[in-house]
Design a protein around this motif. Structure first.
Motif, short mmCIF file in Angstrom:
data_model
loop_
_atom_site.label_atom_id
_atom_site.label_comp_id
_atom_site.label_asym_id
_atom_site.label_seq_id
_atom_site.Cartn_x
_atom_site.Cartn_y
_atom_site.Cartn_z
N GLU A 67 1.14 -1.52 0.25
CA GLU A 67 0.31 0.00 -0.01
C GLU A 67 0.89 1.56 -0.38
O GLU A 67 0.70 2.30 -1.29
N LEU A 68 1.34 1.10 0.39
CA LEU A 68 3.04 2.59 0.97
C LEU A 68 3.72 2.50 -0.71
O LEU A 68 3.96 3.49 -0.80
N VAL A 69 4.17 1.40 -0.51
CA VAL A 69 4.42 1.91 -2.14
C VAL A 69 3.73 1.92 -3.28
O VAL A 69 4.51 3.31 -4.11
N THR A 126 4.75 9.18 -7.57
CA THR A 126 4.76 10.23 -7.58
C THR A 126 5.54 11.39 -7.81
O THR A 126 5.35 12.90 -7.72
N VAL A 127 7.60 11.22 -6.81
CA VAL A 127 8.05 12.75 -7.02
C VAL A 127 8.33 12.30 -8.49
O VAL A 127 8.55 13.50 -9.52
N TYR A 169 10.48 4.48 5.42
CA TYR A 169 9.58 5.25 5.93
C TYR A 169 9.24 5.07 6.91
O TYR A 169 9.43 4.56 8.27
N VAL A 170 8.78 6.53 7.65
CA VAL A 170 9.35 7.23 9.34
C VAL A 170 8.20 7.70 9.34
O VAL A 170 7.60 8.93 8.62
N PRO A 171 7.49 7.30 10.21
CA PRO A 171 5.77 7.61 10.57
C PRO A 171 5.78 8.24 11.18
O PRO A 171 7.28 9.74 11.84
N THR A 224 15.08 4.32 -5.07
CA THR A 224 15.25 4.52 -3.87
C THR A 224 14.30 5.91 -3.45
O THR A 224 13.15 6.14 -3.91
N LEU A 225 12.85 4.90 -2.22
CA LEU A 225 12.13 5.86 -1.61
C LEU A 225 12.00 6.20 -0.71
O LEU A 225 11.57 5.37 0.42
N ILE A 226 11.75 6.85 -0.29
CA ILE A 226 11.99 7.52 1.50
C ILE A 226 10.75 8.56 1.20
O ILE A 226 10.41 9.88 0.92
#
Lengths: 250, 445, 480
Positions: free
Chosen positions: C162-164, C170-171, C194-196, C222-224
């Motif tokens: 879901e997060l991915v 999107t960027v 992912y930092v909540p 890479t996705l942060i």
């Protein structure tokens, strides 16, 4: 002439002036002294209308007019003129342009016509000679490339040309050597007259050896805690500010 | 019919017969222009300037050079000069003043030079600005049949400015003109050249001028381009300069008019000691668009360039500055400085600026700076504490912003004309000329 | 300094050049939909991911490589590249550091990164990428405690789809540019963070990328994502062994900062630059972009680029949120025949957004380098401010340094300042140092380090030391 009552001023939500009272009459020279951070420069800046200062309480009247309701330039035209501690450099604007535009703006506000060119030239030449400034300074951009002393002399030159009713001089002595201090002091002294008041803001007493004040006020933590004659300045010089503070708390 | 075809069909309808070398050039220019077409914003060099207003226009060629004499004096600079006047690209001998040229100075209209089939002209013309520089130089090469050929013999110091006045008329049918200017300055000669573009306020023409200026060893040329075209005029210009040893060129590129303006200024510093100074000022309002592209090629060691361009933009005006400095390999001990500053007076104005350095030598001192911003609020405040009201304070500071470039202008007739235009937005009671006079009087005293 | 001394100094060896002898599971060169399906299947990806890749691939087929950069290189044959290479035996991949192939650890050793020691001592979790597949991830537990997800992108696609799906592309959209499209089609690994909300990541996250097998391009993704009020500092280090052939590297990095979030992304890149004649070396075509999506968010790029034969890289910030901040601090050093066209884009969209660009370029040998930057102030970006400082230092007379800063300003309340200088090391500075008894090489290194100080001080401590050492290695002897 100037009446400050219960003035409270905050800068970025921090209270700087906390109920300051001050009355200056025509013909008088007042000195505001105090330790760093007491609010001395804030007082003159608020009177001149600098942005970023919020008056939360109190009034400032100048010849009965509410100063706080006036635009910056209206204050200047009414005769309230501030000499800056750190005069700004304005590249490209010649001193002579500034002087003439400012003088004509004031004359116009008083219902007088523009000053005739020959008269203006005579005036600025005479006054710059008094401040021992070479006429070439008039052609240079305002304060651009000026030394600290030259900037301060330039501030006084503007006073001499514009002839305010109340001249406020913020730390006009800072960064001056003794010779420059003498020139600045004689300029200020020549401004003294029965119809004019001068407000000196200074940290050190030495300026007051050259410009003798009628009244001396000690500003500590946003309020005037003690007032006296010129002897008070000498006492402050000798004993520092601590005792005044203790006395005021006691 | 494509846009290039539409333009070129006017060429075929041209009257007159050319010498063979001219005809060959026209053909080459036309062929190149047809191949290139008008530039689009996909071309890096035209990224911010859309020339569709030109490409979609239909411009005739003027057939006469009449100009309303009663309007002439207001248009021209009040200056004592050798004057050559073109009206919509046609030579007007009556308005020109080319009598009494000193020895060593030759100024003649291009048409006469072509007529005389002047070999010298044929050699130098087009050497710097060939058909490949841009579609507009190609177009100019195809059409150019009028302009000014200025030749200065070695050692000549010209006593008066050489004033090339290009007038644009309000025509029922918009016209195009493709003037060509060639200046050959011999060794050690000194001269001031003014290219002045102005016209009737209702004019809506397209001017596409190409100038080539060659400075031999030690020559010193001040070049003014004063562009005050009407607000509907379309103006494209390229100025190409080549400098020999120890020569010095001062450029003043002053742009106040035009709906769509593009200037290209290209200098080749080809020998040691050559020095160029680019001074630029543009002031645009309404929906004016001004694009200044400058290029200095340091092709030889110990060459110097200094550039200062300023722009003032109001309303929905759009400004573009692209300044490029190139230092070739082995061109050591170069100094190149470039500065571009822009003042945005309105929220809807836009400036696109790109100061470029391309450097292949290591012993160089090169810098550039670009700033865009508003008037310094502290300066506005400082002036207000002296009793000057806010609009006037802003006007004074705007004038001061332009002043840095105008200070370099040595021709007072030009300086006054520009300052008056800049001061046009100052409050009426702000008596600028009085101030300037006072300042001058004090200085003299 | 005498020119032969200079030559000598320029002729330095690539210290990270060695090949690890591990058998790789590599697909034959070439790219079509079946290769993409193979990659996707190898990675146990869900159907949507495969479709996403194929969509990118189909767009890529219609695109052409960019030609505007100040770079010269022979045309790349994309059918001659192998698009997948993974260490053998994927089913018994090591579960902890102890199980890691000692040879791999030795490789890191040679790189000067004693992985477990370094990880333990410095408290850094390292997601080591070795030829495209994540081998080990350390400190996962500690991170899990804080709620931080730090894993390979492949794992994230499986574990956190879901997060991915919410953030991927999107960027940097699939068809953003030629190389990004290629990456979207064939990326094999990379990191996911992912930092909540409200969490400050308890340690600096670090990944070492390394290209090993010949003829394999490396395409990390890479996705942060930093949620509201969260913070993370991410370090990326890159090296590659010496090869005669040029290798393609086309990574994509996407950063998303929500309200009040802060992402600091630091890179030290010393991929093989090719030999002194320009043979071999990495082609580094990277798309890095951060999206300051939330108000008051901040993204900071710091990079020290000393490697690669060709660098094409513009870490950018989209400043959407009000008062968001974008930063770019860069040192690029080129020597030999290296070419670099690098810089940044700061796109001011929201009100009162601010950006700072400090770029330092040092060119030596026959190298050529360009700074290319864009500062764009949109019509709604009231009160936006940018400051750009961009300095180039030329060492020797065979190199080139160029500056192409674009400024597009559409708002009168914006303040944009750009300053740039190009010069050589001043003789009097060198003289001054030498008159104090410092030898010339040290003096140059000192002066160059001083020149780069503004950027180095933005690097996390351990990296700063490494960056300085790397700079000295790269410039070894290139005094002029």
């Amino acid at each position: 002439m100037l009446e400050v009552k219960d003035l409270h001023v905050t800068v970025e939500d921090k209270a700087i002036l906390k109920g300051l009272d001050l009355t200056v009459n025509a013909g008088e020279v007042h000195a505001i002294m105090g330790p760093n951070g007491a609010g001395k420069s804030t007082l003159s800046a608020v009177i001149a209308g600098k942005e970023g200062y919020e008056v939360t309480q109190g009034t400032i009247l100048f010849e009965g007019q509410d100063v706080l309701e006036m635009e910056i330039e209206e204050r200047a035209r009414a005769g309230l003129l501030l000499g800056f501690q750190y005069p700004i450099e304005i590249p490209g604007v010649k001193n002579i342009y500034l002087l003439k535009a400012a003088l004509n703006a004031q004359r116009e506000a008083r219902g007088e016509g523009e000053i005739p060119a020959p008269e203006f030239m005579k005036l600025v030449r005479e006054k710059s000679a008094q401040m021992q400034m070479d006429p070439s300074f008039l052609q240079r951009a305002v304060n651009e490339g000026f030394s600290g002393g030259e900037k301060k002399r330039n501030e006084i030159l503007q006073m001499l040309v514009l002839e305010p009713k109340l001249a406020m001089l913020d730390e006009i002595d800072s960064g001056l050597d003794i010779d420059a201090m003498k020139i600045v002091a004689q300029g200020v002294n020549s401004l003294r007259s029965a119809g004019r008041a001068i407000l000196l803001v200074t940290h050190y007493q030495r300026l007051l050896n050259h410009i003798e004040p009628d009244r001396v006020h000690v500003l500590v933590d946003g309020r005037i805690v003690k007032s006296g004659d010129k002897e008070l300045a000498l006492e402050l010089e000798a004993r520092g500010y601590e005792w005044v503070l203790e006395e005021s708390v006691a | 019919m494509s846009a290039p075809e539409r333009f070129l069909k006017r060429l075929n309808a041209r009257r007159g017969e050319d010498p063979s070398w001219v005809a060959a050039r026209r053909q080459a220019g036309a062929a190149r222009f047809e191949a290139l077409g008008f530039p689009t914003r996909r071309d890096e060099e035209w990224k911010y300037t859309d020339v569709r207003r030109i490409a979609e226009g239909d411009f005739a060629l003027a057939t006469d050079a009449e100009f309303d004499a009663t309007r002439f004096d207001a248009q021209r600079l009040d200056i004592d000069a050798y004057r050559l006047v073109l009206v919509d690209g046609r030579f007007n001998p009556g308005l020109s003043e080319l009598d009494g040229l000193p020895a060593g100075v030759s100024i003649e209209p291009l048409s006469q030079a072509i007529e005389a089939n002047h070999e010298a002209v044929g050699g130098a013309l087009g050497r710097l600005a060939g058909v490949d520089f841009s579609p507009f130089t190609a177009l100019n090469t195809a059409f150019a049949d009028e302009g000014a050929i200025v030749r200065l013999a070695a050692g000549t110091v010209v006593d008066k400015p050489i004033y090339l006045l290009m007038l644009s008329r309000a025509n029922d049918q918009p016209v195009m003109s493709h003037p060509r200017v060639l200046v050959e300055a011999g060794a050690r000669c000194e001269a001031t050249i003014i290219e002045h573009y102005v016209g009737e306020p209702e004019a809506a023409n397209f001017t596409n001028v190409v100038s080539e200026i060659l400075l031999d060893r030690g020559a010193m040329i001040d070049h003014y381009k004063l562009q005050e075209a009407s607000l509907a005029d379309l103006h494209v210009a390229s100025i190409h300069i080549e400098q020999g040893r120890d020569s010095r060129f001062n450029s003043f590129n002053l742009n106040l008019g035009g709906a769509l303006v593009r200037n290209d200024l290209v200098t080749e510093l080809n020998a040691e000691g050559a020095e160029t100074h680019y001074n630029g000022l543009f002031f645009v309002q309404g929906r004016q668009h001004v694009d200044n592209h400058t290029l200095v090629n340091h092709n030889a060691p110990r060459t110097f360039s200094n550039e200062n361009y300023k722009g003032i933009l109001d309303d929905r005006a759009h400004g573009v500055f692209n300044g490029k400095v190139m230092v070739k390999r082995d061109s050591q001990q170069i100094e190149a400085y470039q500065n571009n500053a822009n003042l945005l007076l309105s929220d809807r104005a836009e400036i696109d600026t790109k100061p470029e350095l391309v450097i292949y030598a290591d012993d160089v001192k090169c810098s550039h700076g670009a700033t865009t911003g508003q008037l310094d609020e502290n300066a506005v405040y400082a002036l207000r504490t002296r009793g000057i009201d806010e609009p006037m304070a802003r006007a004074l500071l705007t004038l001061a912003f332009a002043g840095e470039v105008m200070e370099q202008v040595r021709l007072s007739a030009v300086a006054e004309r520009v300052e008056r235009a800049v001061a046009g937005r100052l409050p009426e009671r702000f008596n600028l000329s009085d101030l300037v006079e006072t300042a001058e009087a004090v200085q003299e005293a | 300094m005498a020119s032969e001394e200079m030559e000598q100094l320029v002729r330095r060896e690539y210290k990270q050049g060695f090949v690890t002898d591990i058998e790789s599971d590599t697909v034959p060169p070439g790219l079509d939909e079946s290769v993409i399906a193979f990659i996707s299947q190898k990675k146990d990806e869900p159907q949507w991911m495969l479709e996403w890749r194929l969509e990118a691939y189909r767009q890529w087929l219609k695109m052409t490589p960019p030609s505007w950069a100040h770079l010269e290189y022979p045309e790349i044959d994309y059918q001659a590249i192998s698009y997948f290479s993974a260490p053998k035996k994927p089913e018994d991949r090591p579960q902890s550091l102890d199980e890691v192939d000692p040879k791999l650890l030795e490789t890191y050793e040679k790189l000067g990164i004693p992985l477990h020691e370094r990880a333990a001592l410095a408290g850094v979790a390292v997601d080591a990428v070795f030829d495209s597949v994540s081998v080990t991830t350390t400190f996962k537990e500690k991170l899990a405690e804080a709620g931080v997800i730090f894993c390979s992108i492949s794992e994230a696609i499986r574990e956190y789809p879901e997060l991915v799906r919410q953030y991927l592309g999107t960027v940097v959209p699939q068809a953003d540019n030629f190389f990004a499209a290629l990456n979207s089609a064939v990326f094999t690994d990379g990191s996911f963070v992912y930092v909540p909300e409200g969490v400050t990541c308890p340690m600096e996250l670090s990944t070492y990328f390394r290209i090993n097998a010949a003829n394999t391009g490396q395409f990390e993704r890479t996705l942060i994502i930093c949620d509201k009020k969260a913070q993370v500092s991410y370090l990326e280090g890159c090296t590659a062994p010496m090869r005669d052939e040029n290798q393609l590297h086309a990574a994509v990095v996407e950063l998303v900062a929500l309200e009040d979030a802060y992402i600091k992304y630091s890179t030290v890149q010393n991929w093989y630059p090719g030999d002194e004649d320009g043979k071999g070396g990495i082609y580094n075509f990277v798309t890095k972009r951060g999206d300051c999506r939330g108000d008051r968010s901040r993204i900071s790029w710091t990079q020290v680029e000393t490697g690669s034969a060709i660098t094409w890289k513009y870490p950018s910030c989209m400043l959407r949120g009000k008062e968001s901040i974008g930063e770019f601090y860069s040192v690029a050093v080129t020597n030999g025949r290296q070419q670099a066209d690098t810089g940044t884009k700061m796109v001011h969209i929201g009100e009162n957004t601010r950006s700072t660009i400090v770029a330092k370029g040092i060119a030596a040998g026959h190298s050529d380098q360009a700074y290319r930057g864009l500062v764009k102030i949109g019509p709604r970006a009231k009160g936006a401010r940018n400051y750009t400082q961009c300095d180039s230092l030329l060492i020797g007379d065979k190199c080139g340094a160029h500056t192409f800063p674009y400024q597009e300003i559409g708002n009168s309340s914006a303040t944009v300042e750009h300053e740039a200088t190009t010069s050589k090391i001043a003789d009097d500075q060198l003289f001054y140092c030498r008159a104090r008894g410092i030898d010339e090489e040290d003096a140059v290194s000192m002066i160059v380090n001083g020149f780069c100080k503004d950027v180095f001080q933005e690097l996390p401590m351990e990296f700063a030391v490494e960056a300085e050492a790397l700079l000295n290695v790269t410039l070894e002897g290139s005094v002029g």
